[in-house]
Design an enzyme around this catalytic site. Structure first.
Site, short mmCIF file in Angstrom:
data_model
loop_
_atom_site.label_atom_id
_atom_site.label_comp_id
_atom_site.label_asym_id
_atom_site.label_seq_id
_atom_site.Cartn_x
_atom_site.Cartn_y
_atom_site.Cartn_z
N GLU A 34 0.83 -1.10 0.09
CA GLU A 34 0.01 -0.08 0.07
C GLU A 34 0.89 1.11 0.00
O GLU A 34 1.80 1.40 0.85
CB GLU A 34 -0.86 -0.07 1.29
CG GLU A 34 -1.95 1.14 1.23
CD GLU A 34 -2.76 1.15 2.60
OE1 GLU A 34 -3.49 2.09 2.74
OE2 GLU A 34 -2.89 0.17 3.29
N ARG A 259 4.54 -12.61 9.88
CA ARG A 259 5.23 -11.31 9.71
C ARG A 259 6.64 -11.47 10.43
O ARG A 259 6.87 -11.88 11.29
CB ARG A 259 4.47 -10.28 9.67
CG ARG A 259 4.05 -9.98 11.15
CD ARG A 259 3.41 -8.39 11.10
NE ARG A 259 2.31 -8.22 10.24
CZ ARG A 259 2.31 -7.05 9.53
NH1 ARG A 259 3.00 -6.30 9.42
NH2 ARG A 259 1.27 -7.18 8.56
N LYS A 269 4.04 1.09 9.91
CA LYS A 269 4.27 2.49 9.04
C LYS A 269 3.69 3.48 9.73
O LYS A 269 4.22 4.69 9.61
CB LYS A 269 3.53 2.03 7.71
CG LYS A 269 4.37 1.41 6.65
CD LYS A 269 3.86 1.38 5.26
CE LYS A 269 2.78 0.37 4.95
NZ LYS A 269 2.43 0.10 3.59
P1 ATP Z 1 2.11 -1.87 8.12
O1 ATP Z 1 1.59 -2.69 9.28
O2 ATP Z 1 3.80 -1.39 8.39
O3 ATP Z 1 1.36 -0.76 7.69
P2 ATP Z 1 1.20 -3.37 5.98
O4 ATP Z 1 1.29 -4.89 6.05
O5 ATP Z 1 -0.01 -2.58 6.01
O6 ATP Z 1 2.34 -3.05 7.00
P3 ATP Z 1 1.65 -3.32 3.18
O7 ATP Z 1 2.18 -2.25 2.32
O8 ATP Z 1 0.08 -3.58 3.08
O9 ATP Z 1 1.88 -2.92 4.57
O10 ATP Z 1 2.38 -4.69 2.88
C1 ATP Z 1 2.93 -5.09 1.63
C2 ATP Z 1 3.15 -6.51 1.67
O11 ATP Z 1 4.22 -6.70 2.60
C3 ATP Z 1 2.03 -7.35 2.23
O12 ATP Z 1 1.77 -8.41 1.52
C4 ATP Z 1 2.47 -7.77 3.56
O13 ATP Z 1 2.02 -8.93 3.99
C5 ATP Z 1 3.88 -7.73 3.72
N1 ATP Z 1 4.54 -7.15 4.80
C6 ATP Z 1 3.88 -6.16 5.60
N2 ATP Z 1 4.96 -6.12 6.66
C7 ATP Z 1 5.46 -7.44 6.79
C8 ATP Z 1 6.31 -7.87 7.82
N3 ATP Z 1 6.46 -7.38 8.89
N4 ATP Z 1 7.04 -9.19 7.48
C9 ATP Z 1 6.60 -9.85 6.24
N5 ATP Z 1 5.66 -9.26 5.43
C10 ATP Z 1 5.35 -8.01 5.73
MG MG Z 2 -1.64 -4.02 4.26
#
Ligand code: ATP
Ligand code: MG
Length: 562
Positions: A34, A259, A269
């Site tokens: 995102e 994760r 984020k």
């Molecule tokens: P945040 O919680 O930091 O906002 P998010 O999961 O909302 O992270 P996205 O941009 O949706 O952020 O993530 C893109 C991809 O990265 C998704 O497929 C998510 O599953 C993966 N991802 C995000 N954080 C992690 C993590 N800590 N470990 C492994 N994969 C991750």
């Molecule tokens: Mg997400």
């Protein structure tokens, strides 16, 4: 990029089986960020996994910006994400997509569900919809609008799209089961009205798909075979399956993994943005941040991050990885390829009284003992040099093998010197040492050469290149800064995480070091030229890592004290 290592884990086992049973004929994954922040090391794990699997199976991996939320996305984030993925060494080729590209198709799909009697327009306010969802132990209540006719639903949904209603007046919901034990199946919202401009579709739309409605269908549209996501989506899988079955479209397999969590940092984020906006750090790419851009500025190599991701592997259960493992991967990589150099961070002047005035010798220094092909270089030696303040002690403890009054030490690549006299300033601090050297002890001059216990680094005063050096420590003192519900994570910020040293004395060839170039300063650690603050007039070095893990020792000492 070719992936030489073949990995096997619970994900590849599932993929192998799918290929064997001909459920899919190829492997097609995606990385779906995102664009609401910069990527962090957790995303790096996901990138390495998705692109890595595609490489391993000779398949493909798409980059898809999950930009369903009009308010939050910014072009700056899109560009930074692309840069970070490329830097990590991965390539989406011509497969760059945006979930917003599918808004038309998603709309058609929604109409299809309405026609099947599987979706309806609800006119309850949001709060009421939320209240009526029930709890994990109590079933939800059906909305009074749940049984609107297909015609009425089609009409209202179209008028929602046409902008006839205000934000929040109606939503489109899937018609599934208000008493399902899985809350996600209790008539989830598919569309809401938001009169907001989108970074790509502008003002075309005033209804926007919810993530749960957009995500699975986007995967399907792209022909994704294996949709890999983190554990929190396990409970959403039955919903995604339901949508795909009702729509009768290509059905990717969703696989969840734990994760990545890293000690001594935060990874959400939202929290990282708080650090940036609150000025706690110097931007998303501050070298103390766990972002990919921060790690890059700090001096991390893409290889070290990829190796780290491999080492961590994939897990089915949440866990926390010690940041020490990330640093280990970095040292392992840089030890093999970083050019060595001598640098004195806290200079103490040494005059070698029996060395001829004005004489300069060019001594041979090894560029990298791990890689003879990197050759040698010449280092100037002269009567006045700098050594590290900590390499001299007036009243040393027993096992201090560096310089002390009357003691001897070897200068790396040069001679053995003896401390003859200590000169102090008006405050009684050591200001300069007068030493003598033994001309018969020049390094590399043969077997007969005398040995002393300690060897220290030095830089010739006349030839030294002055630079600023920035030392970093953990950004947070607590292992899990978000682990205490009574405290804000910012209370655990380490006040000593940045130390700026000016007037450091570096070996002259470092004058030509380019921003981003990495070195090992002998006995001190790995350093790189900062890409942000280095100018024509001033070179700034960042310490990427110390040579060994000093943090573990400090913590041991502290817990010993208590
Ligand atoms: P945040 O919680 O930091 O906002 P998010 O999961 O909302 O992270 P996205 O941009 O949706 O952020 O993530 C893109 C991809 O990265 C998704 O497929 C998510 O599953 C993966 N991802 C995000 N954080 C992690 C993590 N800590 N470990 C492994 N994969 C991750
Ligand atoms: Mg997400």
């Amino acid at each position: 990029m070719e992936d030489k290592s073949q990995h096997s884990n619970f994900i590849t086992e599932i993929i192998d089986k799918d290929l064997e049973e001909k459920r899919y004929s190829e492997v097609h994954t995606r990385f779906p960020p995102e664009p609401n922040g910069y990527l962090h090391i957790g995303h790096a794990k996901s990138i390495c996994l998705n692109f890595g699997l595609a490489n391993q199976y000779n398949g493909k991996c798409n980059l898809r910006f999950d930009d369903t939320n009009p308010a939050k996305e910014e072009t700056e984030y899109v560009e930074s994400i692309k840069e970070d993925i490329r830097w990590l060494g991965f390539d989406w080729e011509d497969r760059l997509y945006y979930a917003s590209d599918y808004f038309d198709t998603l709309y058609e799909y929604a109409v299809k569900l309405i026609k099947k009697g599987k979706a309806y327009v609800d006119s309850l306010p949001w709060e009421e919809i939320r209240e009526q969802r029930g709890t994990p132990t109590e079933p939800g209540k059906e909305s009074p609008y749940r049984n609107r006719s297909v015609e009425e639903n089609l009409d209202l949904f179209e008028r929602m799209k046409n902008g006839e209603f205000k934000d929040g007046e109606h939503v489109l919901r899937a018609k599934i089961d208000m008493s399902s034990p899985n809350m996600n199946l209790r008539d989830p919202i598919m569309y809401r009205i938001r009169h907001a401009e989108h970074h790509r579709t502008g003002n075309k739309w005033c209804i926007y798909p919810m993530y749960d409605w957009a995500h699975g269908q986007s995967d399907s549209i792209e022909g994704i075979t294996h949709s890999i996501c983190t554990l929190e989506f396990e409970n959403h899988r039955p919903l995604y399956d339901w949508f795909l079955e009702q729509l009768e479209i290509h059905h990717p397999r969703q696989i969840e993994f734990a994760r990545l969590n890293l000690s001594h940092t935060v990874m959400s984020k939202r929290k990282l943005l708080e650090l940036v906006e609150g000025g706690y750090v110097d931007g998303w790419d501050d070298p103390r941040m766990p972002t990919i851009s921060g790690l890059r500025r700090r001096g991390y190599t893409p290889e070290s991050i990829r190796n780290f991701a491999d080492r961590v592997g994939v897990a089915k259960r949440d866990n926390v990885i010690d940041v020490v493992l990330l640093e280990f991967s970095l040292r392992e990589d840089l030890n093999k390829r970083a050019q060595r150099a001598m640098a004195v961070l806290h200079p103490l002047k040494v005059t070698i009284t029996n060395y001829p005035d004005g004489k300069v010798e060019m001594l041979d220094a090894v560029n990298n003992p791990e890689d003879p092909s990197m050759g040698t270089r010449k280092v100037p030696f002269s009567k006045e040099i700098y050594i590290e303040q900590t390499d001299f002690m007036e009243e040393p403890p027993k096992k201090f093998f560096r310089l002390k009054p009357g003691g001897e030490v070897r200068l790396r690549y040069a001679y053995i010197i003896k401390c003859e006299e200590v000169i102090k300033d008006e405050n009684g601090n050591v200001a300069e040492l007068l030493c003598t050297y033994d001309p018969a002890t020049r390094s590399g001059s043969g077997k007969s050469n005398r040995k002393v216990k300690g060897t220290i680094h030095w830089v010739s005063k006349e030839h030294a290149f002055d630079a600023e050096v920035r030392l970093y420590d953990r950004l947070f003192t607590a292992e899990d800064p978000t682990g205490n519900p009574d405290k804000d994570f910012k209370e655990f910020i380490n006040p000593d995480s940045l130390e700026i040293l000016s007037g450091c004395k570096l070996e002259p060839f470092l004058k030509n070091a380019k921003p981003g170039e990495r070195f090992q300063f002998e006995r001190l650690g790995y350093f790189c030229v900062d890409t942000k603050y280095t100018t024509e007039e001033k070179t700034v070095f960042n310490r990427t890592a110390t040579l060994r893990d000093t943090w573990a020792k400090i913590q041991q000492k502290q817990s010993g004290k208590k």
